[in-house]
Motif scaffolding. Structure first.
Motif, PDB file in Angstrom:
ATOM      1  N   ILE A   1       1.425  -1.583   0.197  1.00 57.64           N
ATOM      2  CA  ILE A   1      -0.365  -0.114  -0.159  1.00 57.64           C
ATOM      3  C   ILE A   1       1.158   1.670  -0.057  1.00 57.64           C
ATOM      4  CG2 ILE A   1      -2.127  -1.016   1.230  1.00 57.64           C
ATOM      5  CD1 ILE A   1      -1.188  -0.353   3.636  1.00 57.64           C
ATOM      6  N   ARG A   2       0.144   2.585  -0.742  1.00 56.30           N
ATOM      7  CA  ARG A   2       1.141   3.583  -0.617  1.00 56.30           C
ATOM      8  C   ARG A   2       0.962   4.623   0.734  1.00 56.30           C
ATOM      9  NH1 ARG A   2       4.228   4.246  -5.544  1.00 56.30           N
ATOM     10  NH2 ARG A   2       4.241   3.409  -6.819  1.00 56.30           N
ATOM     11  N   VAL A   3       2.148   4.455   0.978  1.00 61.53           N
ATOM     12  CA  VAL A   3       1.487   5.841   2.591  1.00 61.53           C
ATOM     13  C   VAL A   3       2.480   7.052   1.896  1.00 61.53           C
ATOM     14  CG1 VAL A   3       0.189   4.219   3.418  1.00 61.53           C
ATOM     15  CG2 VAL A   3       3.001   4.522   4.248  1.00 61.53           C
ATOM     16  N   SER A   4       2.583   8.063   2.621  1.00 58.06           N
ATOM     17  CA  SER A   4       3.453   8.990   2.721  1.00 58.06           C
ATOM     18  C   SER A   4       4.702   8.409   2.725  1.00 58.06           C
ATOM     19  CB  SER A   4       3.632  10.100   2.846  1.00 58.06           C
ATOM     20  OG  SER A   4       2.860  10.026   3.916  1.00 58.06           O
ATOM     21  N   ARG A   5       6.230   9.014   2.828  1.00 61.92           N
ATOM     22  CA  ARG A   5       7.048   8.911   3.239  1.00 61.92           C
ATOM     23  C   ARG A   5       7.553   9.285   5.159  1.00 61.92           C
ATOM     24  NH1 ARG A   5      11.398   6.900   0.606  1.00 61.92           N
ATOM     25  NH2 ARG A   5      11.286   7.378  -2.102  1.00 61.92           N
ATOM     26  N   SER A   6       6.776  10.425   5.658  1.00 58.95           N
ATOM     27  CA  SER A   6       6.132  10.072   7.380  1.00 58.95           C
ATOM     28  C   SER A   6       5.086   9.348   7.876  1.00 58.95           C
ATOM     29  CB  SER A   6       5.726  11.900   6.796  1.00 58.95           C
ATOM     30  OG  SER A   6       4.502  11.876   6.375  1.00 58.95           O
TER      31      SER A   6
ATOM     32  N   HIS B   1       5.470   6.029   6.678  1.00 56.46           N
ATOM     33  CA  HIS B   1       5.410   5.188   7.044  1.00 56.46           C
ATOM     34  C   HIS B   1       6.593   5.909   8.304  1.00 56.46           C
ATOM     35  CE1 HIS B   1       8.521   1.529   6.278  1.00 56.46           C
ATOM     36  NE2 HIS B   1       8.073   1.467   6.223  1.00 56.46           N
ATOM     37  N   ALA B   2       7.295   7.002   8.484  1.00 59.85           N
ATOM     38  CA  ALA B   2       8.333   6.447   9.282  1.00 59.85           C
ATOM     39  C   ALA B   2       7.495   6.549  11.149  1.00 59.85           C
ATOM     40  CB  ALA B   2       9.062   7.698   9.282  1.00 59.85           C
ATOM     41  N   ARG B   3       6.172   7.534  10.941  1.00 62.57           N
ATOM     42  CA  ARG B   3       5.164   7.254  12.357  1.00 62.57           C
ATOM     43  C   ARG B   3       5.032   5.650  12.691  1.00 62.57           C
ATOM     44  NH1 ARG B   3       1.233  11.661  11.764  1.00 62.57           N
ATOM     45  NH2 ARG B   3       0.828  10.982  12.894  1.00 62.57           N
ATOM     46  N   VAL B   4       4.295   4.994  11.149  1.00 61.80           N
ATOM     47  CA  VAL B   4       3.587   3.654  11.618  1.00 61.80           C
ATOM     48  C   VAL B   4       5.296   2.999  11.935  1.00 61.80           C
ATOM     49  CG1 VAL B   4       2.923   1.397  10.378  1.00 61.80           C
ATOM     50  CG2 VAL B   4       1.994   4.735  10.564  1.00 61.80           C
ATOM     51  N   SER B   5       6.812   3.254  11.731  1.00 57.64           N
ATOM     52  CA  SER B   5       7.102   1.859  11.395  1.00 57.64           C
ATOM     53  C   SER B   5       8.360   2.717  13.219  1.00 57.64           C
ATOM     54  CB  SER B   5       9.011   2.771  10.893  1.00 57.64           C
ATOM     55  OG  SER B   5       8.064   2.376   9.515  1.00 57.64           O
ATOM     56  N   GLN B   6       7.990   3.535  13.560  1.00 51.73           N
ATOM     57  CA  GLN B   6       8.270   4.047  15.299  1.00 51.73           C
ATOM     58  C   GLN B   6       7.489   3.861  16.647  1.00 51.73           C
ATOM     59  OE1 GLN B   6       8.528   8.440  14.124  1.00 51.73           O
ATOM     60  NE2 GLN B   6      10.423   8.575  13.960  1.00 51.73           N
ATOM     61  N   LEU B   7       6.668   3.608  15.474  1.00 51.78           N
ATOM     62  CA  LEU B   7       4.959   3.178  16.597  1.00 51.78           C
ATOM     63  C   LEU B   7       5.390   1.474  16.767  1.00 51.78           C
ATOM     64  CD1 LEU B   7       2.068   3.743  18.409  1.00 51.78           C
ATOM     65  CD2 LEU B   7       1.904   3.613  16.392  1.00 51.78           C
ATOM     66  N   ALA B   8       5.012   1.008  15.430  1.00 56.32           N
ATOM     67  CA  ALA B   8       5.344  -0.251  15.819  1.00 56.32           C
ATOM     68  C   ALA B   8       6.858  -0.935  16.700  1.00 56.32           C
ATOM     69  CB  ALA B   8       6.142  -1.002  14.513  1.00 56.32           C
ATOM     70  N   SER B   9       7.388  -0.460  16.476  1.00 56.07           N
ATOM     71  CA  SER B   9       8.789  -0.551  16.750  1.00 56.07           C
ATOM     72  C   SER B   9       8.707   0.433  18.666  1.00 56.07           C
ATOM     73  CB  SER B   9      10.579   0.514  16.907  1.00 56.07           C
ATOM     74  OG  SER B   9      11.660   0.149  17.360  1.00 56.07           O
ATOM     75  N   ALA B  10       8.374   0.797  19.025  1.00 51.41           N
ATOM     76  CA  ALA B  10       7.516   1.053  20.241  1.00 51.41           C
ATOM     77  C   ALA B  10       7.007   0.323  20.772  1.00 51.41           C
ATOM     78  CB  ALA B  10       7.109   2.823  20.372  1.00 51.41           C
ATOM     79  N   ARG B  11       6.021  -0.069  20.621  1.00 53.29           N
ATOM     80  CA  ARG B  11       5.007  -0.994  20.644  1.00 53.29           C
ATOM     81  C   ARG B  11       6.243  -2.796  20.177  1.00 53.29           C
ATOM     82  NH1 ARG B  11      -0.507   0.018  20.127  1.00 53.29           N
ATOM     83  NH2 ARG B  11      -0.839  -2.445  19.623  1.00 53.29           N
TER      84      ARG B  11
END
Length: 65
Positions: free
Chosen positions: A7-12, A14-24
């Motif tokens: 799925i296409r999402v903006s880079r920002s 993607h970065a926010r989801v990646s950070q949240l996943a990492s924190a969780r």
């Protein structure tokens, strides 16, 4: 995951989801799945909190016996 897609999402985003996943301590897929569930639950809560219309009130007041 047995099957994936892109799925296409903006880079920002993607970065926010990646950070949240990492924190969780979970994968991006798990984080997105949890977010979707939270959105569905929020929509259900809004639906349940709205005032009943006339037909719904009559139906709920009907004698079940």
């Amino acid at each position: 995951m047995s099957e994936t897609t892109t799925i296409r999402v903006s880079r920002s985003t993607h970065a926010r989801v990646s950070q949240l996943a990492s924190a969780r301590h979970e994968t991006i897929d798990e984080t997105v799945r949890a977010a979707l569930q939270a959105l569905r639950q929020d929509a259900m809560a809004r639906d349940l909190s709205r005032d009943l219309d006339g037909d719904e009130s009559v139906w709920l007041s009907a004698d079940a016996g």
